[in-house]
Design an enzyme around this catalytic site. Structure first.
Site, PDB file in Angstrom:
ATOM      1  N   HIS A 131      -4.141   2.851   2.848  1.00 46.58           N
ATOM      2  CA  HIS A 131      -3.669   3.702   1.751  1.00 46.58           C
ATOM      3  C   HIS A 131      -3.977   3.116   0.369  1.00 46.58           C
ATOM      4  O   HIS A 131      -3.428   3.579  -0.632  1.00 46.58           O
ATOM      5  CB  HIS A 131      -2.159   3.948   1.868  1.00 46.58           C
ATOM      6  CG  HIS A 131      -1.767   4.747   3.071  1.00 46.58           C
ATOM      7  ND1 HIS A 131      -2.193   6.037   3.270  1.00 46.58           N
ATOM      8  CD2 HIS A 131      -0.988   4.430   4.145  1.00 46.58           C
ATOM      9  CE1 HIS A 131      -1.685   6.496   4.412  1.00 46.58           C
ATOM     10  NE2 HIS A 131      -0.965   5.531   4.963  1.00 46.58           N
ATOM     11  N   HIS A 138       1.224  -2.648   8.938  1.00 45.19           N
ATOM     12  CA  HIS A 138       0.779  -1.277   9.186  1.00 45.19           C
ATOM     13  C   HIS A 138       1.705  -0.468  10.085  1.00 45.19           C
ATOM     14  O   HIS A 138       1.902   0.717   9.849  1.00 45.19           O
ATOM     15  CB  HIS A 138      -0.645  -1.215   9.752  1.00 45.19           C
ATOM     16  CG  HIS A 138      -1.142   0.183   9.984  1.00 45.19           C
ATOM     17  ND1 HIS A 138      -1.342   1.072   8.948  1.00 45.19           N
ATOM     18  CD2 HIS A 138      -1.474   0.853  11.119  1.00 45.19           C
ATOM     19  CE1 HIS A 138      -1.786   2.223   9.438  1.00 45.19           C
ATOM     20  NE2 HIS A 138      -1.869   2.116  10.753  1.00 45.19           N
ATOM     21  N   GLU A 145       0.804  -1.221   0.000  1.00 48.30           N
ATOM     22  CA  GLU A 145       0.000   0.000   0.000  1.00 48.30           C
ATOM     23  C   GLU A 145       0.844   1.281   0.000  1.00 48.30           C
ATOM     24  O   GLU A 145       0.310   2.366  -0.209  1.00 48.30           O
ATOM     25  CB  GLU A 145      -0.954   0.006   1.190  1.00 48.30           C
ATOM     26  CG  GLU A 145      -0.276   0.176   2.535  1.00 48.30           C
ATOM     27  CD  GLU A 145      -1.217   0.731   3.586  1.00 48.30           C
ATOM     28  OE1 GLU A 145      -2.418   0.826   3.328  1.00 48.30           O
ATOM     29  OE2 GLU A 145      -0.729   1.094   4.669  1.00 48.30           O
ATOM     30  N   HIS A 156      -4.032  -5.887   8.710  1.00 44.79           N
ATOM     31  CA  HIS A 156      -3.454  -4.548   8.662  1.00 44.79           C
ATOM     32  C   HIS A 156      -4.066  -3.721   9.789  1.00 44.79           C
ATOM     33  O   HIS A 156      -5.218  -3.283   9.696  1.00 44.79           O
ATOM     34  CB  HIS A 156      -3.761  -3.933   7.292  1.00 44.79           C
ATOM     35  CG  HIS A 156      -2.952  -2.726   6.968  1.00 44.79           C
ATOM     36  ND1 HIS A 156      -1.640  -2.799   6.552  1.00 44.79           N
ATOM     37  CD2 HIS A 156      -3.265  -1.407   6.992  1.00 44.79           C
ATOM     38  CE1 HIS A 156      -1.184  -1.591   6.316  1.00 44.79           C
ATOM     39  NE2 HIS A 156      -2.148  -0.720   6.583  1.00 44.79           N
TER      40      HIS A 156
END
Length: 259
Positions: A68, A175, A39, A150
């Site tokens: 994201h 994350h 991401e 995440h």
């Protein structure tokens, strides 16, 4: 099978790390299947077609994502590609898939992308119940089930790990961009780690230019973060299901490493 899951890849430095490390690592460890959280591939926020294709060319099978996912509008050019996933517990009309089945070496591998709700500030369905719904669909089809969870809070990640213990093959957290040292096999043999870590600039604050982050903390003013350049760190987790081996990997550019 032998799996490798790679932590949040940050910008150009992270992509370079993957391209330089992954091909030889796959050969040395005889890895069958690679999942990578992407991401932050495109300059630290989001995914573009070019960065997605660049990372696939290095030998990645599936790219997962998180909060994201949609930061770059170019992602909509590739969001329906079966090799990219977005969190399955986003609202039902969100573009893309939250899970998929992949065939590799005669086996069916399910990959599920989920996002935690603690401190995330997004409208999300319950990841626990979302997993249950997906598991009902895939449990008789999948030989292995891999989950990218995440999330911000380690408590939520650990609770989820125990919740799916015995149902998922591997749960890896992403994350926070900081690798945790709690890799383990849970009581019913699900492999678990709270966060697989960062693949990006080593001398940084979670992959970002440290001066910018320090300025943000000192002044409280809005700062546009940029990914740091320089030497990289490559962080991942290796699982060999046949021999019940689970091992954290941390490779720093320019330093020797042992597997």
């Amino acid at each position: 099978m032998r799996f490798l899951v790679i932590g949040d890849v940050i910008g150009r430095t992270g992509r370079r790390a993957v391209k330089e490390v992954l091909p030889s690592l796959k050969e040395k460890l005889n890895i069958d299947f690679v999942v990578l959280n992407g991401e932050n591939l495109a300059h630290g926020n989001g995914i573009t077609k070019s960065t997605f294709e660049e990372i696939l060319s290095a030998g990645v099978d599936v790219v997962t994502s998180g909060n994201h996912t949609y930061d770059k509008k170019e992602v909509f050019e590739i969001i329906d590609d079966e090799r990219i996933l977005r969190p399955a517990n986003l609202p039902p009309l969100a573009k893309g898939k939250g899970f998929n089945l992949y065939q590799k070496n005669g086996k069916n591998v399910a990959v599920i992308n989920l996002m935690g709700r603690v401190f995330m500030g997004l409208p999300l369905d319950c990841p626990f119940r979302t997993f249950d719904s997906i598991h009902q669909i895939i449990k008789d089809k999948a030989d292995y089930i891999i989950v990218d969870f995440h999330a911000e809070a380690t408590s939520e990640k650990q609770a989820f790990g125990y919740y799916v213990d015995g149902k998922a093959t591997l749960v890896f957290g992403t994350h926070t961009h900081v690798q945790t040292s709690d890799e383990r096999f849970l009581p019913q043999n699900t492999a678990y780690i709270s966060d697989v870590g960062l693949t990006g600039a080593y001398d940084s604050v979670i992959g970002v230019k440290k001066e910018q982050v320090i300025e943000k903390f000192i002044t409280g003013m809005p700062i546009k973060y940029e990914p740091e350049e320089g030497r990289y760190i490559f962080q991942a987790l290796f699982l060999d299901t046949q021999h019940n081996v689970l091992k954290r990997i941390q490779i720093k550019e320019g330093e020797d490493y042992e597997l």
